[in-house]
Design an enzyme around this catalytic site. Structure first.
Site, mmCIF file in Angstrom:
data_model
loop_
_atom_site.group_PDB
_atom_site.id
_atom_site.type_symbol
_atom_site.label_atom_id
_atom_site.label_comp_id
_atom_site.label_asym_id
_atom_site.label_seq_id
_atom_site.Cartn_x
_atom_site.Cartn_y
_atom_site.Cartn_z
ATOM 1 N N GLY A 16 0.814 -1.217 0.000
ATOM 2 C CA GLY A 16 0.000 0.000 0.000
ATOM 3 C C GLY A 16 0.840 1.255 0.000
ATOM 4 N N CYS A 43 4.155 -8.674 1.413
ATOM 5 C CA CYS A 43 3.781 -9.445 0.223
ATOM 6 C C CYS A 43 5.014 -9.884 -0.553
ATOM 7 C CB CYS A 43 2.853 -8.615 -0.658
ATOM 8 S SG CYS A 43 2.485 -9.431 -2.205
ATOM 9 N N CYS A 48 2.969 -13.169 0.013
ATOM 10 C CA CYS A 48 2.419 -13.756 -1.212
ATOM 11 C C CYS A 48 3.478 -14.314 -2.163
ATOM 12 C CB CYS A 48 1.624 -12.716 -2.001
ATOM 13 S SG CYS A 48 1.006 -11.316 -1.076
ATOM 14 N N LYS A 51 5.799 -17.169 -0.823
ATOM 15 C CA LYS A 51 4.873 -18.277 -0.556
ATOM 16 C C LYS A 51 4.491 -18.991 -1.854
ATOM 17 C CE LYS A 51 0.700 -17.565 -0.950
ATOM 18 N NZ LYS A 51 -0.333 -17.032 -0.124
ATOM 19 N N TYR A 180 -5.646 -19.367 6.132
ATOM 20 C CA TYR A 180 -5.022 -19.652 4.844
ATOM 21 C C TYR A 180 -3.504 -19.842 4.928
ATOM 22 C CZ TYR A 180 -3.402 -14.828 3.857
ATOM 23 O OH TYR A 180 -2.756 -13.621 3.883
ATOM 24 N N GLU A 184 -1.700 -23.199 3.644
ATOM 25 C CA GLU A 184 -0.748 -23.106 2.530
ATOM 26 C C GLU A 184 0.597 -23.730 2.911
ATOM 27 O OE1 GLU A 184 -2.619 -19.183 0.315
ATOM 28 O OE2 GLU A 184 -0.985 -18.888 1.714
ATOM 29 N N ARG A 207 -12.084 -21.057 8.723
ATOM 30 C CA ARG A 207 -13.244 -20.326 9.221
ATOM 31 C C ARG A 207 -13.524 -19.133 8.300
ATOM 32 N NH1 ARG A 207 -13.906 -16.424 13.456
ATOM 33 N NH2 ARG A 207 -11.648 -16.334 13.656
ATOM 34 N N ASP A 305 -3.145 -3.422 5.708
ATOM 35 C CA ASP A 305 -3.377 -4.323 6.843
ATOM 36 C C ASP A 305 -3.463 -3.600 8.183
ATOM 37 O OD1 ASP A 305 -3.214 -6.327 4.970
ATOM 38 O OD2 ASP A 305 -1.619 -7.449 5.976
ATOM 39 N N HIS A 438 -14.863 -26.856 -23.872
ATOM 40 C CA HIS A 438 -14.625 -28.260 -23.604
ATOM 41 C C HIS A 438 -13.309 -28.728 -24.214
ATOM 42 C CE1 HIS A 438 -15.853 -32.319 -22.671
ATOM 43 N NE2 HIS A 438 -15.528 -32.700 -23.888
ATOM 44 N N GLU A 443 -15.534 -25.569 -17.308
ATOM 45 C CA GLU A 443 -16.843 -25.641 -17.977
ATOM 46 C C GLU A 443 -17.942 -26.085 -17.007
ATOM 47 O OE1 GLU A 443 -17.431 -28.820 -21.001
ATOM 48 O OE2 GLU A 443 -15.503 -29.592 -20.336
HETATM 49 C C1 LIG Z 1 2.666 -15.717 4.584
HETATM 50 C C2 LIG Z 1 1.738 -14.692 3.952
HETATM 51 C C3 LIG Z 1 1.152 -14.975 2.751
HETATM 52 C C4 LIG Z 1 0.316 -14.047 2.157
HETATM 53 N N1 LIG Z 1 -0.259 -14.364 0.961
HETATM 54 C C5 LIG Z 1 -1.071 -13.475 0.346
HETATM 55 C C6 LIG Z 1 -1.633 -13.773 -0.921
HETATM 56 O O1 LIG Z 1 -1.419 -14.858 -1.477
HETATM 57 N N2 LIG Z 1 -2.414 -12.831 -1.514
HETATM 58 C C7 LIG Z 1 -2.670 -11.619 -0.918
HETATM 59 O O2 LIG Z 1 -3.372 -10.794 -1.508
HETATM 60 N N3 LIG Z 1 -2.164 -11.319 0.303
HETATM 61 C C8 LIG Z 1 -1.367 -12.217 0.939
HETATM 62 N N4 LIG Z 1 -0.814 -11.902 2.158
HETATM 63 C C9 LIG Z 1 -1.193 -10.614 2.804
HETATM 64 C C10 LIG Z 1 -0.401 -9.456 2.213
HETATM 65 O O3 LIG Z 1 0.974 -9.719 2.337
HETATM 66 C C11 LIG Z 1 -0.776 -8.169 2.939
HETATM 67 O O4 LIG Z 1 -2.173 -7.985 2.880
HETATM 68 C C12 LIG Z 1 -0.095 -6.948 2.322
HETATM 69 O O5 LIG Z 1 1.295 -7.087 2.331
HETATM 70 C C13 LIG Z 1 -0.509 -5.688 3.085
HETATM 71 O O6 LIG Z 1 0.190 -4.579 2.578
HETATM 72 P P1 LIG Z 1 0.466 -3.315 3.510
HETATM 73 O O7 LIG Z 1 1.039 -2.267 2.623
HETATM 74 O O8 LIG Z 1 -0.732 -2.988 4.298
HETATM 75 O O9 LIG Z 1 1.545 -3.809 4.581
HETATM 76 P P2 LIG Z 1 2.929 -4.534 4.422
HETATM 77 O O10 LIG Z 1 3.127 -5.097 3.076
HETATM 78 O O11 LIG Z 1 3.023 -5.459 5.583
HETATM 79 O O12 LIG Z 1 3.991 -3.366 4.584
HETATM 80 C C14 LIG Z 1 4.170 -2.680 5.788
HETATM 81 C C15 LIG Z 1 5.624 -2.261 5.867
HETATM 82 O O13 LIG Z 1 5.777 -1.303 6.914
HETATM 83 C C16 LIG Z 1 7.015 -1.528 7.549
HETATM 84 N N5 LIG Z 1 6.923 -0.895 8.877
HETATM 85 C C17 LIG Z 1 6.114 -1.249 9.912
HETATM 86 N N6 LIG Z 1 6.233 -0.368 10.909
HETATM 87 C C18 LIG Z 1 7.143 0.577 10.505
HETATM 88 C C19 LIG Z 1 7.662 1.753 11.094
HETATM 89 N N7 LIG Z 1 7.274 2.189 12.299
HETATM 90 N N8 LIG Z 1 8.587 2.476 10.401
HETATM 91 C C20 LIG Z 1 8.989 2.069 9.167
HETATM 92 N N9 LIG Z 1 8.505 0.954 8.556
HETATM 93 C C21 LIG Z 1 7.583 0.243 9.218
HETATM 94 C C22 LIG Z 1 7.147 -3.036 7.552
HETATM 95 O O14 LIG Z 1 8.491 -3.435 7.703
HETATM 96 C C23 LIG Z 1 6.566 -3.406 6.201
HETATM 97 O O15 LIG Z 1 7.571 -3.486 5.218
HETATM 98 C C24 LIG Z 1 0.056 -12.790 2.789
HETATM 99 C C25 LIG Z 1 0.649 -12.508 4.013
HETATM 100 C C26 LIG Z 1 1.484 -13.439 4.591
HETATM 101 C C27 LIG Z 1 2.119 -13.126 5.912
#
Ligand SMILES: Cc1cc2nc3c(=O)[nH]c(=O)nc-3n(C[C@H](O)[C@H](O)[C@H](O)COP(=O)(O)OP(=O)(O)OC[C@H]3O[C@@H](n4cnc5c(N)ncnc54)[C@H](O)[C@@H]3O)c2cc1C
Length: 461
Positions: A16, A43, A48, A51, A180, A184, A207, A305, A438, A443
């Protein structure tokens, strides 16, 4: 006095945060983003992407076996965990650089540091002590694994973060969790040859998903040799000579070489200085935001998140983009969180969009269910005993498709395309009018003619 001024300070360079920073910069804003770990976030670095690479690796085991029925003689396959992890790490490092380069090309300044709010407009970088004055702040700190209540030996337990970096493939792994991520990793380790035991406190795994999907997946995973123990929890983990002794709430104990908990994730809200500046949290621990991702402090926003809305990468990206459009692009944009497709890259795979049967029955007076379970054609010569499952949940009054649930090979790929139809409010009649392709497994989706069930809510007296 701040050391520098920016239009936007983004805390966290994950899915994000990166998108928000890049789009805000493209509108001409001066942007700085702080990342305490690695650019790309969960991710890319430990979610993601790695994984899915491990999932791909684990699926070759079936391919080698199934090839025999198709006339191939395959030499005894050998698997090298160290090589897989090294190759995966190289790919993740490449992606991390690509993300950083994209930000830099957009003119975004990256600070490799933890960041926290000093006051409502000032962010401090822990690595350098620098203060940055920001007109707007975006909290995009994501979430982290939560191992649950303190138990004896919790220090021996790994989360998904460590599972990506194990030195060796465990011969036996016990995984606690039914969501999940747990499923996985159970599929990954099972496919790569580990003996897998899954422990989950609830009645059944997964769930929140449709009950038929939960049952189908459980029986398929058990058929593959994964031991699934429900209604129990891990109460103690003891380090013994050759691994760990894991005690369950029913006093049974199991030996394992690794113990992994995938018992949920918690928004990263602490240590960011949110409370001090008046940013409110929701009951489920996320940052409270309005439809434009604005927190209780008007110039502070939060996405992904950390807001604990729909915790998936594409949602975090969409929220980040919408935030930048709203605040810097003059285009107020709210993200529609309805009908978000979701997948579980278990073995077999699950894809779902829209309402489950139970959710539809709560919200609609008449609900029709169409479902089918069949042995995919590819399995015939392979001789593999596995079944795919398709289900459509339909509003019995308007004929609109409310939900689609698939278990089987390529379920995630299929559900992404079905989502377009569901989002466009397709009816069951539209699905029926669609010509089948098919021979495919997909299908089955357009050939389910017979209602399996019809729920009719009794009219109130
Ligand atoms: C094992 C696993 C598998 C997943 N598989 C999938 C999937 O298949 N498909 C899917 O859609 N989603 C999947 N997800 C979920 C997905 O990774 C998250 O929904 C997504 O990364 C959220 O993005 P975000 O930007 O909110 O946070 P994040 O990607 O978590 O980024 C947050 C960042 O902020 C940094 N941070 C935190 N606090 C601070 C701070 N105070 N100062 C500086 N930096 C900081 C962290 O180090 C991190 O890099 C998976 C998650 C996990 C754990």
């Amino acid at each position: 006095m701040a050391d520098r001024d920016v239009d936007l300070f983004v805390v966290g360079a994950g899915s994000g945060g990166v998108r928000a920073a890049r789009i805000a910069a493209s509108y001409g804003a001066s942007v700085m983003v702080a990342e305490e770990y690695r650019v790309g976030g969960t991710c890319v670095i430990r979610g993601c992407v790695p994984k899915k690479l491990l999932v791909y690796a684990s699926r070759y085991a079936d391919d080698f076996e199934d090839a025999a029925g198709y006339g191939w003689t395959v030499a005894e396959p050998a698997f090298d965990w160290t090589k897989l992890i090294a190759n995966k790490d190289r790919e993740i490092a490449r992606l991390e650089l690509a993300y950083a380069a994209t930000l830099e090309r957009a003119g975004v300044k990256i600070a490799k540091s933890r960041a926290m709010l000093e006051d409502a407009h000032t962010v401090r970088l822990a690595a350098t002590g620098e203060s940055v004055r920001a007109k707007n702040v975006l909290i995009a700190t994501g979430a982290a694994p939560h191992l649950g209540a303190e138990i004896a030996g919790l220090e021996h337990v790994i989360s998904s973060n460590e599972a990506f970096h194990l030195e060796a493939l465990p011969a036996r792994i016990l995984i606690q969790g039914g969501g999940y991520i747990a499923l996985e990793f159970a599929g990954i380790f099972n496919g790569l040859g580990s003996e897998v035991t899954l422990v989950y406190r609830g009645d059944n795994i997964l769930r929140g998903f449709d009950n038929d999907v939960r049952e189908h997946l459980r029986s398929e995973m058990e058929r593959r040799g994964i031991k699934i123990i429900t209604k129990q929890t891990v109460v103690a983990v003891e380090k013994v000579e050759h691994g760990y002794c894991v005690e369950l709430s029913d006093r049974r104990s199991f030996m394992a070489d690794r113990v992994m908990f995938a018992t949920g994730r918690r928004p990263n809200v602490s240590g960011v200085g949110l409370e001090a500046v008046g940013v409110k949290l929701t009951k489920n621990g996320g940052v409270a935001v309005d439809e434009f991702s604005r927190t209780s402090v008007p110039h502070i926003y939060a996405i992904g998140d950390v807001t604990n809305r729909v915790n998936l990468t594409p949602v975090a990206i969409r929220e980040g983009h919408a935030f930048a459009d709203t605040v810097f692009g003059g285009k107020p944009t709210a993200v529609d969180h309805a009908n978000v497709p979701t997948a579980v890259f278990s073995e077999p795979e699950v894809g779902a969009v829209g309402l489950t049967e139970a959710q539809a029955c709560e919200r609609f007076a008449k609900v029709d269910i169409y479902k089918t379970s069949f042995r995919p054609m590819k399995m015939s010569l392979a001789g593999r005993d596995t079944r795919a499952f398709f289900k459509l949940v339909v509003d019995g009054e308007t004929d609109r498709v409310l939900g689609c649930h698939i278990v089987g090979a390529d379920a995630a790929e299929m559900i992404q395309l079905v989502t377009v139809a569901v989002k466009m409010k397709a009816t069951k009649a539209d699905i029926d009018a669609t010509m089948a392709l098919h021979p495919t497994a997909a299908e089955e989706l357009v050939t389910m003619r017979e209602k399996a069930l019809s729920h009719q809510r009794e009219a109130a007296e």
